[in-house]
Scaffold this motif. Sequence first.
Motif, PDB file in Angstrom:
ATOM      1  N   UNK A 392       0.830  -1.215   0.000  1.00  0.00           N
ATOM      2  CA  UNK A 392       0.000   0.000   0.000  1.00  0.00           C
ATOM      3  C   UNK A 392       0.862   1.261   0.000  1.00  0.00           C
ATOM      4  N   UNK A 393       1.951   1.242   0.766  1.00  0.00           N
ATOM      5  CA  UNK A 393       2.832   2.409   0.855  1.00  0.00           C
ATOM      6  C   UNK A 393       3.411   2.779  -0.502  1.00  0.00           C
ATOM      7  N   UNK A 394       3.857   1.783  -1.255  1.00  0.00           N
ATOM      8  CA  UNK A 394       4.432   2.043  -2.575  1.00  0.00           C
ATOM      9  C   UNK A 394       3.401   2.688  -3.504  1.00  0.00           C
ATOM     10  N   UNK A 395       2.157   2.198  -3.433  1.00  0.00           N
ATOM     11  CA  UNK A 395       1.114   2.766  -4.293  1.00  0.00           C
ATOM     12  C   UNK A 395       0.750   4.183  -3.862  1.00  0.00           C
ATOM     13  N   UNK A 396       0.639   4.421  -2.559  1.00  0.00           N
ATOM     14  CA  UNK A 396       0.302   5.762  -2.069  1.00  0.00           C
ATOM     15  C   UNK A 396       1.424   6.751  -2.390  1.00  0.00           C
ATOM     16  N   UNK A 397       2.681   6.285  -2.308  1.00  0.00           N
ATOM     17  CA  UNK A 397       3.816   7.148  -2.626  1.00  0.00           C
ATOM     18  C   UNK A 397       3.796   7.552  -4.102  1.00  0.00           C
ATOM     19  N   UNK A 398       3.400   6.621  -4.955  1.00  0.00           N
ATOM     20  CA  UNK A 398       3.296   6.916  -6.386  1.00  0.00           C
ATOM     21  C   UNK A 398       2.214   7.963  -6.638  1.00  0.00           C
ATOM     22  N   UNK A 399       1.066   7.820  -5.972  1.00  0.00           N
ATOM     23  CA  UNK A 399      -0.020   8.800  -6.115  1.00  0.00           C
ATOM     24  C   UNK A 399       0.426  10.180  -5.629  1.00  0.00           C
ATOM     25  N   UNK A 400       1.155  10.186  -4.519  1.00  0.00           N
ATOM     26  CA  UNK A 400       1.640  11.461  -3.973  1.00  0.00           C
ATOM     27  C   UNK A 400       2.595  12.127  -4.952  1.00  0.00           C
ATOM     28  N   UNK A 401       3.474  11.340  -5.572  1.00  0.00           N
ATOM     29  CA  UNK A 401       4.431  11.878  -6.531  1.00  0.00           C
ATOM     30  C   UNK A 401       3.718  12.456  -7.758  1.00  0.00           C
ATOM     31  N   UNK A 402       2.578  11.851  -8.107  1.00  0.00           N
ATOM     32  CA  UNK A 402       1.806  12.331  -9.256  1.00  0.00           C
ATOM     33  C   UNK A 402       0.897  13.496  -8.900  1.00  0.00           C
ATOM     34  N   UNK A 403       0.927  13.910  -7.614  1.00  0.00           N
ATOM     35  CA  UNK A 403       0.121  15.039  -7.178  1.00  0.00           C
ATOM     36  C   UNK A 403      -1.330  14.696  -6.939  1.00  0.00           C
ATOM     37  N   UNK A 404      -1.638  13.403  -6.794  1.00  0.00           N
ATOM     38  CA  UNK A 404      -3.021  12.964  -6.572  1.00  0.00           C
ATOM     39  C   UNK A 404      -3.309  12.838  -5.082  1.00  0.00           C
ATOM     40  N   UNK A 405      -4.599  12.859  -4.748  1.00  0.00           N
ATOM     41  CA  UNK A 405      -5.027  12.741  -3.359  1.00  0.00           C
ATOM     42  C   UNK A 405      -4.752  11.332  -2.830  1.00  0.00           C
ATOM     43  N   UNK A 406      -4.106  11.247  -1.679  1.00  0.00           N
ATOM     44  CA  UNK A 406      -3.807   9.964  -1.058  1.00  0.00           C
ATOM     45  C   UNK A 406      -4.767   9.729   0.090  1.00  0.00           C
ATOM     46  N   UNK A 407      -5.569   8.668  -0.026  1.00  0.00           N
ATOM     47  CA  UNK A 407      -6.513   8.325   1.033  1.00  0.00           C
ATOM     48  C   UNK A 407      -5.993   7.061   1.713  1.00  0.00           C
ATOM     49  N   UNK A 408      -5.441   7.228   2.919  1.00  0.00           N
ATOM     50  CA  UNK A 408      -4.900   6.094   3.665  1.00  0.00           C
ATOM     51  C   UNK A 408      -6.051   5.370   4.343  1.00  0.00           C
TER      52      UNK A 408
END
Length: 410
Positions: A392-408
């Motif tokens: 999950x962390x790897x996917x959320x980090x990718x979303x964050x890098x793309x400037x997308x909203x991260x919902x943990x």
Amino acid sequence: MKNLILKWNQLSLVKRILIGMIIGIILAVTIPDAAKWISIFGSLFVGALKAVAPILVFFLVIAAISNHRSGMKTNMKSILGLYGIGTFLAGFVAVLASFLFPVSLSLTTGAEGLTPPGGIVEVLKTLLFNIVDNPVNALMNANYIGILTWAILLGIALRRATDSTKDMFANFSDAISQLVKWVINLAPIGIMGLVFDAIVTNGLTALLDYGKLLLVLLGCMFFVALVVNPIIVYLYIRKNPYPLVLRALRESGITAFFTRSSAANIPVNMSLCEKLNLNKDTYSVSIPLGATINMAGAAITIAVLTLSAVHTLGIQVDIGTALILVVLSAVSAAGASGVAGGSLLLIPLACSLFGIPNDIAMQVVGVGFIIGVLQDSCETALNSSTDVVFTATAEYAKLRKEGKEVVVNP
């Protein structure tokens, strides 16, 4: 009766599991002899998980890779990096704790008939030979490295297949995923049987003599689960990591604690990743791979028990050798089998670093089997829940890098 079943199904799975645990404890304490038949539910549950997991991984990976769209990236490099960092830091924490709180052992027998690997080369050699294992044999023996290898190769080969062929594998994957959901819904009954059997068979009196050793071992595991892993997650996603970490411990760690097998917990982790809306192309590979190589708990077990033997024999350890043990425990842990007690047979390998003879090392393994009722359960819970956390962390980090909203923890 229908209303009762409806109300039962409306409860969350975690609440149902807790109810099953409580019933199992009450039966084990009050009527252990009259309720012996309860333990069969635990064996059936673990057997069902182990039976469905290899087929699930095989078809899920083939379907995911064969239907993979060109240009769509997965997060496997990041996940593998997280697996390596997590396991290394777990070994470091264990070595540090063993120096801060040295433990001496009352050595015991009971592991003489077992054959540990002769060296790190043998551990890595076994991993390599598992890669080229016969696919039928890999499925029969739940060799997940072999299963993943064949599934990935077949998935790549099928990328040029017709849509109807790809759909067939996707349909098989969906059908087996549904079977997994049915099996997981039986977890409350299965865990009731496992709890009952654990208390009746092992009790807790045998653990009292090794209280200090258990405190160091379990303290390291809880520290990694609740401090080290959250710090790693925060550094990657810059958000509060505890909703994700605690959910993984609750929904993956509890079942892993009682099944004591990372391999058996693969279907549970797959189901949790689906609930977290993670990329199926990624978790279908990262979860079974993590069950094989992401072994933070095993690194802790290897390091703590090895240094306990070192302290018992009065051997002096310099910083350089301690750092080598950190690396050795992390690499060895990656070669530990995902079954109950898989890490213990790697202790003689680590002991050889300090010149400890094999007969003494096997006595340390015997101690490991005595405390295994708690040590191995907590180790597996840490290993298995961390697979989900890092995926999950790897996917959320990718979303964050793309400037997308991260919902943990959606």
